[in-house]
Structures are given as structure tokens and as C-alpha cells.
Design an enzyme around this catalytic site. Structure first.
Site, PDB file in Angstrom:
ATOM      1  N   TYR A 228      -9.385 -11.534  -7.055  1.00 45.50           N
ATOM      2  CA  TYR A 228      -8.389 -11.570  -8.419  1.00 45.50           C
ATOM      3  C   TYR A 228      -8.676 -12.689  -9.082  1.00 45.50           C
ATOM      4  O   TYR A 228      -8.107 -12.618 -10.291  1.00 45.50           O
ATOM      5  CB  TYR A 228      -6.862 -11.461  -7.907  1.00 45.50           C
ATOM      6  CG  TYR A 228      -6.698 -10.197  -7.019  1.00 45.50           C
ATOM      7  CD1 TYR A 228      -6.680  -9.070  -7.536  1.00 45.50           C
ATOM      8  CD2 TYR A 228      -6.487 -10.250  -5.504  1.00 45.50           C
ATOM      9  CE1 TYR A 228      -6.468  -7.590  -6.673  1.00 45.50           C
ATOM     10  CE2 TYR A 228      -6.257  -9.152  -4.890  1.00 45.50           C
ATOM     11  CZ  TYR A 228      -6.236  -7.992  -5.423  1.00 45.50           C
ATOM     12  OH  TYR A 228      -6.207  -6.766  -4.744  1.00 45.50           O
TER      13      TYR A 228
ATOM     14  N   LYS B  39      -1.260  -2.311   7.270  1.00 45.50           N
ATOM     15  CA  LYS B  39      -2.581  -2.187   7.786  1.00 45.50           C
ATOM     16  C   LYS B  39      -3.000  -3.002   8.882  1.00 45.50           C
ATOM     17  O   LYS B  39      -2.570  -4.257   9.070  1.00 45.50           O
ATOM     18  CB  LYS B  39      -3.562  -2.439   6.661  1.00 45.50           C
ATOM     19  CG  LYS B  39      -4.872  -2.110   6.926  1.00 45.50           C
ATOM     20  CD  LYS B  39      -5.794  -2.265   5.578  1.00 45.50           C
ATOM     21  CE  LYS B  39      -7.216  -1.774   5.858  1.00 45.50           C
ATOM     22  NZ  LYS B  39      -8.086  -2.067   4.836  1.00 45.50           N
TER      23      LYS B  39
ATOM     24  N   ARG C   4       0.927  -1.149   0.040  1.00 43.40           N
ATOM     25  CA  ARG C   4       0.066   0.023  -0.057  1.00 43.40           C
ATOM     26  C   ARG C   4       0.708   1.312   0.118  1.00 43.40           C
ATOM     27  O   ARG C   4       2.189   1.231   0.492  1.00 43.40           O
ATOM     28  CB  ARG C   4      -0.851   0.116   1.224  1.00 43.40           C
ATOM     29  CG  ARG C   4      -1.749  -1.173   1.323  1.00 43.40           C
ATOM     30  CD  ARG C   4      -2.682  -1.179   2.574  1.00 43.40           C
ATOM     31  NE  ARG C   4      -3.489  -2.496   2.845  1.00 43.40           N
ATOM     32  CZ  ARG C   4      -3.093  -3.685   3.191  1.00 43.40           C
ATOM     33  NH1 ARG C   4      -1.700  -3.882   3.659  1.00 43.40           N
ATOM     34  NH2 ARG C   4      -4.034  -4.704   3.542  1.00 43.40           N
TER      35      ARG C   4
END
Length: 290
Positions: A257, A151, A126
């Protein structure tokens, strides 16, 4: 409210987001938020959709901040308990081909932007995680990168690509002022004793997308994270490995995905292909019988 958030060990990004949401709510009505009630929250929620055209997921985030303020800080559970969360939307993220990713990276505005985009795509991290990378996080002996305090305040390791390592070394050799702590320092000349901001990473991606002639308004740093996972899946990596690399708590997050991988989509034939159809009659409408 800030004390309550910090006492619960919320991430800094969440703290900033919640504080901003309550401030925005207060400014909208020109009153201190503790003087506002459920009817103001309902009006504000409607304005988020109608006036600012925010997505349902963003509105949910604003409401979560208000719930925290009224329930945890003011101890007024009845104020917002009846406020419904809007139904979430689910959209598949945009995926670039490997050729388009190469175009994006090659179109970077500066060498600094180029190495930032390369690191995003090579690791799938990220942008907030990339901003906090330290020099000591690059482990060239084991060929891994340590991501600390990701995170959920969780650490994880990702692969260090040989091509990325060489690019990082070349970038390092070209620096006049070598940083002592942060891999990507902030400041105008990237020499400040603080990390680059996530917003600066966003701008690096946006400028490169514009220069590459791609849909710049739809491409952001998280797009490269999606491309990283999708291209790994298409190359044969399993979902569990991708889950660990991305730092997902739940495997279900990673299964998105499967909807984006060309390899998985093309592996399943359409049922139309199994039908034994007669040759079509082109441009010949059926004849009427008398």
C-alpha cells in the site's frame, strides 16, 4: 483427499478450491485422476495457460491441489515433484478515490447491497469473512467488530465506524423479518437460516460498479479492502496498525500500500526537480556549421 484436507484442518475455501481443481483435471482427460500421470499434468498445465488463459498465480493454485492429491493422498511423490511452478506475477491492485467509493456505494442495487458494500469498505474484511458475520459480532459498547475464523482460521477485531453502526441500525429497523444469527442471511429475501454466499457479495459489487459507470470488470469486493488500507495510510495510519486490521501474517504483505498511497508518492520529489536546466530551445533544430 477430502479426509486428508480435513485432517490437516485446511480452511473450507481451500478444501473447495482443491477438490474443484482435481475434478477439473480429471474431467479434462475423462479419466479418474489416480490413472493419470506426470505427462498429463504437464499437458494440463500448458492448457491452463493456452486454452483457459489463466493467470500464473491461479495456475500455481491448481498445481498445489494436484501436488496435494498425488503426494499426500496417493503417496506418489515422484509423480509431480518435478512439475515446476510458473513464475508468479505481481500487479498493483486498482484503487478507487474516496469519491468513487461513495459513488459505488450510492449506486448499490438494493438497500441490502448498500449495507454490504459499506461494511466491506468500513472494515477492510474479506468477502468470506463478511459472509460469516453474526449479529453477536457487532460490539457497539466497545465500537469494534469481531471477525471469527478469518483467513488461516484466525480471529481479529476491527473498528466499528459510528457511521456504519448507524447504517446497520437503520437497515435493521427496515427488516420485516429480523435474523436471529447471521448479520447478512442468504436466500432470495435474505431470511434463510444460512449466511449470504461470497458469490452474492461479488454480484453486489459488480452491479453497483456497472450502475456507477466505473470499470466494473476490474472492481470486486477485494477492491474495497485495498481502498480501505490505502485510504487509511493516506490519512496517517501506520503500517503495523493496518497490518493488524487486515489480518496479514507478514508486514511485507502490507507494504504494497506504500506503492498505492498518494501521500507517500507525492512526498518524494523526482530528481529531475533538482536539476538546474537551461531554458529549452523550442522548435529550433541545431544549426550546422561549415
Amino acid at each position: 483427499m477430502l479426509e486428508e484436507l480435513e485432517r490437516r484442518n485446511y480452511a473450507q475455501t481451500t478444501i473447495d478450491c482443491y477438490i474443484h481443481a482435481v475434478e477439473h483435471f480429471s474431467r479434462y482427460f475423462h479419466h479418474s485422476p489416480d490413472q493419470l500421470g506426470p505427462e498429463h499434468i504437464r499437458e494440463y498445465q500448458a492448457a491452463l495457460f493456452k486454452k483457459w488463459k489463466l493467470a500464473p498465480n491461479t495456475v500455481n493454485q491448481r498445481l498445489a491441489a494436484l501436488r496435494f492429491f498425488y503426494i499426500q493422498t496417493l503417496k506418489k511423490a515422484g509423480s509431480v515433484a518435478e512439475t515446476p511452478y510458473p513464475k508468479k506475477t505481481f500487479r498493483l491492485p486498482m484503487i478507487l478515490s474516496q469519491e468513487e467509493v461513495a459513488r459505488l456505494i450510492d449506486s448499490a442495487l438494493t438497500p441490502f447491497h448498500r449495507i454490504v458494500l459499506m461494511t466491506l469498505y468500513a472494515t477492510g474484511m474479506r468477502r468470506a469473512e463478511l459472509a460469516r458475520l453474526k449479529i453477536c459480532d457487532i460490539d457497539s459498547q466497545r465500537m469494534i467488530i469481531h471477525i471469527q475464523g478469518g483467513k488461516g482460521r484466525e480471529d481479529r477485531d476491527v473498528m466499528l465506524s459510528p457511521k456504519l453502526l448507524e447504517a446497520l441500525r437503520e437497515y435493521w429497523r427496515g427488516l420485516k423479518h429480523k435474523p436471529s444469527q447471521w448479520l447478512f442471511p442468504g436466500g432470495c429475501s435474505h431470511t434463510a437460516n444460512r449466511p449470504i454466499t461470497p458469490k452474492a457479495i461479488w454480484y453486489a459489487c459488480r452491479h453497483a460498479a456497472q450502475r456507477a459507470g466505473l470499470a466494473a470488470e476490474k472492481i470486486h469486493p477485494h477492491t474495497l479492502r485495498h481502498c480501505f488500507a490505502t485510504h487509511l495510510l493516506e490519512a496517517g495510519a501506520d503500517l503495523r496498525t493496518i497490518q493488524l486490521l487486515l489480518g496479514h501474517h507478514d508486514l511485507e504483505e502490507t507494504t504494497i500500500y506504500l506503492h498505492l498511497s498518494k501521500r507517500h508518492l507525492s512526498a518524494t520529489a523526482s530528481p529531475l526537480d533538482a536539476l538546474a536546466l537551461s531554458p529549452g530551445k523550442e522548435n529550433h533544430p541545431p544549426q550546422r556549421t561549415t
